[in-house]
Design a protein around this motif. Structure first.
Motif, PDB file in Angstrom:
ATOM      1  N   GLY A 154      43.664   1.671   9.561  1.00 11.09           N
ATOM      2  CA  GLY A 154      44.527   0.504   9.647  1.00 11.09           C
ATOM      3  C   GLY A 154      45.033   0.241  11.048  1.00 11.09           C
ATOM      4  N   ASN A 155      44.540   0.993  12.027  1.00 14.16           N
ATOM      5  CA  ASN A 155      45.018   0.838  13.404  1.00 14.16           C
ATOM      6  C   ASN A 155      44.045   0.079  14.297  1.00 14.16           C
ATOM      7  OD1 ASN A 155      47.619   2.576  13.729  1.00 14.16           O
ATOM      8  ND2 ASN A 155      46.240   3.780  12.461  1.00 14.16           N
ATOM      9  N   GLY A 156      43.033  -0.544  13.715  1.00 13.90           N
ATOM     10  CA  GLY A 156      42.085  -1.304  14.507  1.00 13.90           C
ATOM     11  C   GLY A 156      42.232  -2.785  14.269  1.00 13.90           C
ATOM     12  N   LEU A 157      41.121  -3.434  13.930  1.00 13.96           N
ATOM     13  CA  LEU A 157      41.142  -4.858  13.621  1.00 13.96           C
ATOM     14  C   LEU A 157      41.511  -5.055  12.159  1.00 13.96           C
ATOM     15  CD1 LEU A 157      37.850  -5.843  15.466  1.00 13.96           C
ATOM     16  CD2 LEU A 157      40.192  -6.080  16.311  1.00 13.96           C
ATOM     17  N   ARG A 158      42.302  -6.091  11.898  1.00 17.71           N
ATOM     18  CA  ARG A 158      42.754  -6.342  10.539  1.00 17.71           C
ATOM     19  C   ARG A 158      42.476  -7.801  10.182  1.00 17.71           C
ATOM     20  NH1 ARG A 158      49.021  -5.411   9.149  1.00 17.71           N
ATOM     21  NH2 ARG A 158      49.164  -6.938  10.842  1.00 17.71           N
ATOM     22  N   LEU A 159      41.543  -8.006   9.261  1.00 13.36           N
ATOM     23  CA  LEU A 159      41.211  -9.355   8.830  1.00 13.36           C
ATOM     24  C   LEU A 159      42.357  -9.903   7.995  1.00 13.36           C
ATOM     25  CD1 LEU A 159      39.273 -11.734   8.553  1.00 13.36           C
ATOM     26  CD2 LEU A 159      38.178 -10.536   6.643  1.00 13.36           C
ATOM     27  N   ARG A 160      43.013 -10.952   8.513  1.00  8.35           N
ATOM     28  CA  ARG A 160      44.195 -11.491   7.839  1.00  8.35           C
ATOM     29  C   ARG A 160      43.903 -12.767   7.065  1.00  8.35           C
ATOM     30  NH1 ARG A 160      49.141 -10.366   9.576  1.00  8.35           N
ATOM     31  NH2 ARG A 160      49.663 -11.372   7.588  1.00  8.35           N
ATOM     32  N   ALA A 161      42.969 -13.589   7.568  1.00  7.48           N
ATOM     33  CA  ALA A 161      42.776 -14.880   6.926  1.00  7.48           C
ATOM     34  C   ALA A 161      41.385 -15.438   7.184  1.00  7.48           C
ATOM     35  CB  ALA A 161      43.827 -15.871   7.413  1.00  7.48           C
ATOM     36  N   VAL A 162      40.985 -16.328   6.291  1.00  7.40           N
ATOM     37  CA  VAL A 162      39.756 -17.102   6.416  1.00  7.40           C
ATOM     38  C   VAL A 162      40.131 -18.565   6.245  1.00  7.40           C
ATOM     39  CG1 VAL A 162      37.531 -17.633   5.366  1.00  7.40           C
ATOM     40  CG2 VAL A 162      38.274 -15.254   5.543  1.00  7.40           C
ATOM     41  N   VAL A 163      39.643 -19.407   7.143  1.00  4.76           N
ATOM     42  CA  VAL A 163      39.930 -20.835   7.062  1.00  4.76           C
ATOM     43  C   VAL A 163      38.674 -21.576   6.625  1.00  4.76           C
ATOM     44  CG1 VAL A 163      40.780 -22.880   8.270  1.00  4.76           C
ATOM     45  CG2 VAL A 163      41.615 -20.607   8.922  1.00  4.76           C
ATOM     46  N   VAL A 164      38.784 -22.350   5.556  1.00  2.00           N
ATOM     47  CA  VAL A 164      37.642 -23.103   5.023  1.00  2.00           C
ATOM     48  C   VAL A 164      38.111 -24.481   4.563  1.00  2.00           C
ATOM     49  CG1 VAL A 164      36.349 -21.061   4.268  1.00  2.00           C
ATOM     50  CG2 VAL A 164      38.000 -22.128   2.710  1.00  2.00           C
ATOM     51  N   ARG A 165      37.156 -25.356   4.343  1.00  2.00           N
ATOM     52  CA  ARG A 165      37.467 -26.632   3.727  1.00  2.00           C
ATOM     53  C   ARG A 165      37.562 -26.440   2.217  1.00  2.00           C
ATOM     54  NH1 ARG A 165      33.272 -30.713   6.834  1.00  2.00           N
ATOM     55  NH2 ARG A 165      34.277 -30.630   8.890  1.00  2.00           N
ATOM     56  N   GLY A 166      38.403 -27.216   1.579  1.00  2.00           N
ATOM     57  CA  GLY A 166      38.540 -27.121   0.131  1.00  2.00           C
ATOM     58  C   GLY A 166      37.246 -27.482  -0.572  1.00  2.00           C
ATOM     59  N   GLY A 167      36.873 -26.674  -1.567  1.00  3.92           N
ATOM     60  CA  GLY A 167      35.600 -26.884  -2.245  1.00  3.92           C
ATOM     61  C   GLY A 167      35.725 -27.248  -3.708  1.00  3.92           C
ATOM     62  N   GLY A 168      36.928 -27.532  -4.150  1.00  2.00           N
ATOM     63  CA  GLY A 168      37.078 -27.947  -5.534  1.00  2.00           C
ATOM     64  C   GLY A 168      37.437 -26.814  -6.465  1.00  2.00           C
ATOM     65  N   ALA A 203      40.114  -7.135  -0.740  1.00  2.00           N
ATOM     66  CA  ALA A 203      38.854  -6.417  -0.533  1.00  2.00           C
ATOM     67  C   ALA A 203      39.154  -5.036   0.021  1.00  2.00           C
ATOM     68  CB  ALA A 203      37.945  -7.188   0.425  1.00  2.00           C
ATOM     69  N   ASN A 204      38.899  -4.005  -0.781  1.00  2.00           N
ATOM     70  CA  ASN A 204      39.185  -2.620  -0.385  1.00  2.00           C
ATOM     71  C   ASN A 204      40.624  -2.476   0.125  1.00  2.00           C
ATOM     72  OD1 ASN A 204      36.567  -2.136  -1.076  1.00  2.00           O
ATOM     73  ND2 ASN A 204      35.868  -1.555   0.956  1.00  2.00           N
ATOM     74  N   GLY A 205      41.540  -3.143  -0.556  1.00  2.00           N
ATOM     75  CA  GLY A 205      42.948  -3.041  -0.187  1.00  2.00           C
ATOM     76  C   GLY A 205      43.381  -3.989   0.902  1.00  2.00           C
ATOM     77  N   ASN A 206      42.454  -4.719   1.509  1.00  2.00           N
ATOM     78  CA  ASN A 206      42.784  -5.671   2.561  1.00  2.00           C
ATOM     79  C   ASN A 206      43.085  -7.035   1.932  1.00  2.00           C
ATOM     80  OD1 ASN A 206      41.843  -4.372   5.418  1.00  2.00           O
ATOM     81  ND2 ASN A 206      40.534  -3.680   3.736  1.00  2.00           N
ATOM     82  N   ALA A 207      44.289  -7.535   2.165  1.00  2.00           N
ATOM     83  CA  ALA A 207      44.677  -8.840   1.635  1.00  2.00           C
ATOM     84  C   ALA A 207      44.270  -9.914   2.627  1.00  2.00           C
ATOM     85  CB  ALA A 207      46.179  -8.890   1.388  1.00  2.00           C
ATOM     86  N   VAL A 208      43.290 -10.733   2.234  1.00  5.68           N
ATOM     87  CA  VAL A 208      42.755 -11.768   3.113  1.00  5.68           C
ATOM     88  C   VAL A 208      43.162 -13.130   2.551  1.00  5.68           C
ATOM     89  CG1 VAL A 208      40.692 -12.733   4.185  1.00  5.68           C
ATOM     90  CG2 VAL A 208      40.792 -10.280   3.661  1.00  5.68           C
ATOM     91  N   ARG A 209      44.018 -13.829   3.269  1.00  4.29           N
ATOM     92  CA  ARG A 209      44.498 -15.136   2.821  1.00  4.29           C
ATOM     93  C   ARG A 209      43.425 -16.192   3.093  1.00  4.29           C
ATOM     94  NH1 ARG A 209      49.633 -17.341   1.557  1.00  4.29           N
ATOM     95  NH2 ARG A 209      49.220 -19.473   0.825  1.00  4.29           N
ATOM     96  N   TYR A 224      51.866 -17.757   8.044  1.00  2.27           N
ATOM     97  CA  TYR A 224      51.257 -16.739   7.173  1.00  2.27           C
ATOM     98  C   TYR A 224      51.501 -15.325   7.727  1.00  2.27           C
ATOM     99  CZ  TYR A 224      48.824 -20.902   5.554  1.00  2.27           C
ATOM    100  OH  TYR A 224      48.544 -22.159   5.066  1.00  2.27           O
ATOM    101  N   GLY A 225      52.425 -15.220   8.689  1.00  5.58           N
ATOM    102  CA  GLY A 225      52.733 -13.914   9.269  1.00  5.58           C
ATOM    103  C   GLY A 225      51.693 -13.415  10.246  1.00  5.58           C
ATOM    104  N   ILE A 226      50.847 -14.304  10.719  1.00  3.56           N
ATOM    105  CA  ILE A 226      49.774 -13.927  11.654  1.00  3.56           C
ATOM    106  C   ILE A 226      50.261 -14.146  13.079  1.00  3.56           C
ATOM    107  CG2 ILE A 226      47.437 -14.518  12.440  1.00  3.56           C
ATOM    108  CD1 ILE A 226      46.887 -15.404   9.512  1.00  3.56           C
ATOM    109  N   LYS A 227      50.018 -13.157  13.954  1.00  6.36           N
ATOM    110  CA  LYS A 227      50.467 -13.290  15.338  1.00  6.36           C
ATOM    111  C   LYS A 227      49.436 -12.683  16.290  1.00  6.36           C
ATOM    112  CE  LYS A 227      53.076  -8.934  15.210  1.00  6.36           C
ATOM    113  NZ  LYS A 227      54.364  -8.268  15.453  1.00  6.36           N
ATOM    114  N   ASP A 228      49.330 -13.273  17.474  1.00  7.48           N
ATOM    115  CA  ASP A 228      48.424 -12.783  18.545  1.00  7.48           C
ATOM    116  C   ASP A 228      47.024 -12.511  18.016  1.00  7.48           C
ATOM    117  OD1 ASP A 228      50.477 -12.886  20.433  1.00  7.48           O
ATOM    118  OD2 ASP A 228      51.198 -10.902  19.844  1.00  7.48           O
TER     119      ASP A 228
END
Length: 481
Positions: A154-168, A203-209, A224-228
């Motif tokens: 948990g001390n490296g890169l942390r995937l926080r979010a994915v941005v996509v267009r709405g798909g219905g 995914a494997n305990g990682n919460a990806v918004r 969304y609490g995302i910084k830097d």
């Protein structure tokens, strides 16, 4: 006892040793941010059979099979040390110890070889660095898999979010399903659940918004609490500095493009020019999959033999940019059915070489043919060298580069006589030299370079992100310059 009995007993003994390696490798990774490698291949989260196969693969490049009985003592020695974040290659430790004539014990030699990662010399563990994926297509989902896999302690890169267009309707469920299983790359290694109420994939305990937006300017990531964060743009919609700058929203510190950048956007090939990235550079490109495939071996050849001119012909798997059936397409030929045709098209890889290798004065040209396979391509690199050489000398050079040089994470080497494209699905290297296909005559060399244009490229992208985020930890023993 028969030969068969001896072989089976030997296999069971090696299975037992590999099984005992797994908790040691896992503990080092989780608790100390230490990644155990074997000839640049990670052993983290690998099965018993995978560990044994990785040891056996060393025979392809080093000429002799490496046994777990040889590497286990080095792994044990590492567990006794006060290690800091690092990558440690136990295959290289075993090889260099074998060549050392000072009579040091395994423990003494190991402590000396990794001294830069121990005690007062070790670097501090980094705070987690937020990562956002803009787009969730072929490359986006593979990068997501890699980021989740590498989360480790948990001390490296942390995937926080994915941005996509709405798909219905059931959009989130469908996107999670595409992450969970892939027709080319197989099942996701772990568990995935969907929290539709909070628009989150676990995914494997990682919460990806999952954030829905039609334009970068619509998102405030701090909400969304995302910084830097480092934002990875997988869409390719914006390729110049002006367009990519629209991603520099609240919460985003840097933007990395997974396509060739235009104008003054730096095109980075990890292993070749990643050390030229300026600390204050906020926008950069990882170039193309083909550029990443050809530039490292081109550098290896130029450094040793000099290169006067070259041509690269890529035989490339089809992509989403082509049509399944004949239909209108803005580009020439790409409108014709991808699964039914070989399609001549352009490649920008040759022209991109000058950005990654500005000191290379050779003129490199290029062209491409798309073929009906879903993944893995081959680049045929035809070079006129500055001096004459032999096939044996080039093979020895490239084999050594793949084993001990700073390019060993980019260049792999295979001598299997019956290798075909599907054998390289999942390769983490930028390209793989096919020894059997290499042709050399006087000052002309023709290299055949396989590459997983999806997964291998995604690995290069993650390496660049690790570098700019400060979580690319040093490797021991240090590669030969």
């Amino acid at each position: 006892m028969t030969v068969n009995d001896d072989s089976f007993t030997n296999w069971k003994n090696r299975e037992e040793i590999a099984e005992s390696m797994i908790p040691m490798i896992g503990k080092l990774h989780r608790e100390q941010d230490v990644t155990i490698l074997l000839h640049s291949r990670s052993l983290v989260n690998k099965s018993v059979v995978s560990i044994l196969k990785t040891h056996r693969f060393a025979r392809q490049i080093a000429g002799a099979e490496l046994s777990v009985t040889e590497t286990m003592p080095f792994l044990r020695a590492l567990t006794a040390l006060d290690l800091g974040p690092s990558q440690i290659d136990i295959g290289m430790l075993a090889a260099t110890h074998r060549a050392d004539d000072r009579g040091l014990t395994v423990a003494e030699f190991t402590a000396e070889a990794v001294a830069g990662a121990t005690g007062a010399n070790k670097i501090d563990r980094r705070e987690p660095r937020d990562v956002v994926l803009y787009g969730f297509g072929r490359i986006g989902r593979l990068v997501a898999r890699l980021l989740i896999e590498k989360a480790g302690s948990g001390n490296g890169l942390r995937l926080r979010a994915v941005v996509v267009r709405g798909g219905g309707e059931r959009d989130l469920v469908k996107r999670a399903s595409l992450l969970r299983r892939d027709s080319v790359h197989g099942q996701f290694q772990g568990t995935i659940t969907v929290d539709e109420e909070n628009s989150t994939i676990l995914a494997n305990g990682n919460a990806v918004r999952v954030i829905y937006a039609d334009d970068p300017t619509q998102v405030d990531y701090t909400a969304y609490g995302i910084k830097d964060a480092i934002l990875i743009d997988n869409t390719g919609k914006w390729r110049d500095r002006e367009g990519l700058s629209t991603h520099l929203r609240p919460g985003i510190d840097k933007v990395v493009l997974t396509a060739p950048g235009k104008g003054d956007v730096p095109n980075i090939v990890h292993g070749v020019n990643h050390d030229t990235i300026k600390p204050d550079e906020r926008i950069l490109s990882c170039a193309s999959c083909t550029t990443n495939a050809i530039v490292p071996p081109l550098k290896a050849m130029a450094d040793e033999y000099g290169v006067l001119r070259g041509h690269v012909e890529t035989v490339h798997s089809f992509t989403n940019d082509q049509n399944l059936l004949d239909n209108y397409h803005k580009s020439e030929r790409r409108g014709r059915s991808a699964p039914l045709n070989m399609v001549i098209t352009e490649t920008g890889a040759a022209s991109a070489v000058s950005k990654a290798l500005p000191d290379l004065r050779a003129r490199i040209t290029g062209s491409s043919v798309r073929v009906p396979v879903p993944d893995v391509s081959i680049a045929i690199l035809n070079l006129q060298l500055a001096r004459e050489t032999t096939r044996e000398d080039v093979l020895d050079h490239l084999r050594e580069v793949s084993l001990t040089s700073p390019l060993k994470r980019q260049i792999d080497f295979i001598s299997a006589p019956d290798a075909v494209s599907s054998d390289f699905i999942g390769s983490r290297h930028a390209s793989i030299v096919d020894a059997g296909a290499l042709k050399v005559e006087d000052d002309n060399a023709i290299l055949y370079l396989w590459y997983d244009n999806e997964f291998g490229y995604s690995c290069q992208v993650v390496r660049v992100v690790q570098h700019v985020s400060g979580v690319e930890y040093p490797t021991y023993p240090a590669p030969e310059a």
